[in-house]
Design a protein around this motif. Structure first.
Motif, PDB file in Angstrom:
ATOM      1  N   ASP A   8       0.869  -1.135   0.101  1.00  0.00           N
ATOM      2  CA  ASP A   8      -0.039  -0.089  -0.088  1.00  0.00           C
ATOM      3  C   ASP A   8       1.010   1.315   0.039  1.00  0.00           C
ATOM      4  N   THR A  25       0.263   3.954  -0.947  1.00  0.00           N
ATOM      5  CA  THR A  25      -0.733   5.208  -0.857  1.00  0.00           C
ATOM      6  C   THR A  25      -0.721   5.789   0.570  1.00  0.00           C
ATOM      7  N   LYS A  26      -0.407   4.853   1.498  1.00  0.00           N
ATOM      8  CA  LYS A  26      -0.175   5.052   2.967  1.00  0.00           C
ATOM      9  C   LYS A  26       1.027   6.175   3.176  1.00  0.00           C
ATOM     10  N   GLN A  27       0.554   7.260   3.855  1.00  0.00           N
ATOM     11  CA  GLN A  27       1.686   8.155   4.229  1.00  0.00           C
ATOM     12  C   GLN A  27       2.489   7.495   5.381  1.00  0.00           C
ATOM     13  N   GLU A  53       6.649   6.510 -11.403  1.00  0.00           N
ATOM     14  CA  GLU A  53       5.946   5.512 -10.824  1.00  0.00           C
ATOM     15  C   GLU A  53       6.588   4.227 -10.808  1.00  0.00           C
ATOM     16  N   ASP A  63       8.293   3.172  -5.842  1.00  0.00           N
ATOM     17  CA  ASP A  63       7.450   3.132  -4.720  1.00  0.00           C
ATOM     18  C   ASP A  63       7.441   4.410  -3.878  1.00  0.00           C
ATOM     19  N   ILE A 109       6.155   7.467  -5.589  1.00  0.00           N
ATOM     20  CA  ILE A 109       4.771   7.451  -5.424  1.00  0.00           C
ATOM     21  C   ILE A 109       4.187   7.792  -3.983  1.00  0.00           C
ATOM     22  N   GLN A 110       4.820   7.182  -2.863  1.00  0.00           N
ATOM     23  CA  GLN A 110       4.340   7.493  -1.607  1.00  0.00           C
ATOM     24  C   GLN A 110       4.769   8.689  -0.957  1.00  0.00           C
ATOM     25  N   LYS A 135       4.165  11.630  -5.061  1.00  0.00           N
ATOM     26  CA  LYS A 135       2.740  11.645  -5.750  1.00  0.00           C
ATOM     27  C   LYS A 135       1.551  11.537  -4.893  1.00  0.00           C
ATOM     28  N   HIS A 136       1.475  10.916  -3.603  1.00  0.00           N
ATOM     29  CA  HIS A 136       0.426  10.763  -3.009  1.00  0.00           C
ATOM     30  C   HIS A 136       0.502  11.784  -1.797  1.00  0.00           C
ATOM     31  N   TYR A 137       1.444  12.706  -2.090  1.00  0.00           N
ATOM     32  CA  TYR A 137       1.610  13.566  -0.658  1.00  0.00           C
ATOM     33  C   TYR A 137       0.485  14.718  -0.847  1.00  0.00           C
TER      34      TYR A 137
END
Length: 205
Positions: free
Chosen positions: A114, A116-118, A183, A186, A189-190, A193-195
């Motif tokens: 995962d 996407t988890k900060q 991408e 990882d 992304i983490q 990009k997902h911040y």
């Protein structure tokens, strides 16, 4: 002069011409390894410097906090100069200079499946940057490229209102690598990009 003698003499001449400039470059490089001014008077980044370069940087820029991002080297034993023997621990040098020393380890993804988890380290990082007493701050890892680059990108997005795209462009321009800063990584992304900045537009807290 025999042929082998001329060959040896040529090698000696080449060494005398080539080695000093290379040695000088490496000494200067190690002294202030990849040091960059991100925000004048506020935020600086680098790789692992020598003790001499570290001391010079702290004194010149009035650094109040040093953030080390190396889990593999939580308290670097630094030589005074390039090729020197380890002379002083980074934490001890910070203590001598009246500088706060902080260790954070942004290398471990909290959930392998995962991204996407900060990461928890981001919360600690933001807490440090929210404190006005932390500035001016210097953050560094070993090379000053990847861990340092990702957390600098977060600083740009959170406190200066940069877009993800702008933060990624700076990260690439500072040596992260175009293939890795995508991408395919990882960590990108983490951490980038997902911040999601805590408030729109960013700006100093």
């Amino acid at each position: 002069m025999p042929g082998w003698g001329r060959w040896v003499l040529s090698l000696v001449v080449v060494a005398l011409v080539a080695v000093p400039p290379v040695a000088l470059f490496r000494a200067n490089y190690a002294h202030a390894k990849r040091f960059r001014e991100v925000t004048p008077g506020r935020f600086y980044r680098s790789g692992q410097m020598t003790a001499g370069g570290f001391r010079e940087t702290i004194e010149r820029y009035g650094i109040k906090t040093v953030l080390n991002l190396q889990h593999e080297n939580p308290d670097p034993h630094m030589p005074e100069s390039w090729l020197g023997r380890p002379a002083v621990l980074e934490s001890d040098l910070c203590k001598q200079l009246g500088v706060r020393y902080v260790l954070m380890t942004p290398d471990v993804l909290p959930q392998p499946n995962d991204v996407t988890k900060q990461p928890a380290v981001v919360t600690d990082y933001l807490k440090l940057l929210d404190d006005p007493a932390s500035y001016p701050i210097l953050i560094h890892c070993k090379a000053g490229l990847h861990r340092t680059g990702r957390l600098t990108a977060i600083y740009r997005m959170e406190y200066e209102g940069w877009s993800t795209g702008d933060a990624l462009r700076e990260l690439r321009d500072n040596g992260y690598g175009y293939a890795m800063a995508s991408e395919a990584d990882d960590f990108i992304i983490q951490f980038v990009k997902h911040y999601a900045p805590r408030r729109p537009g960013g700006g100093p807290k």
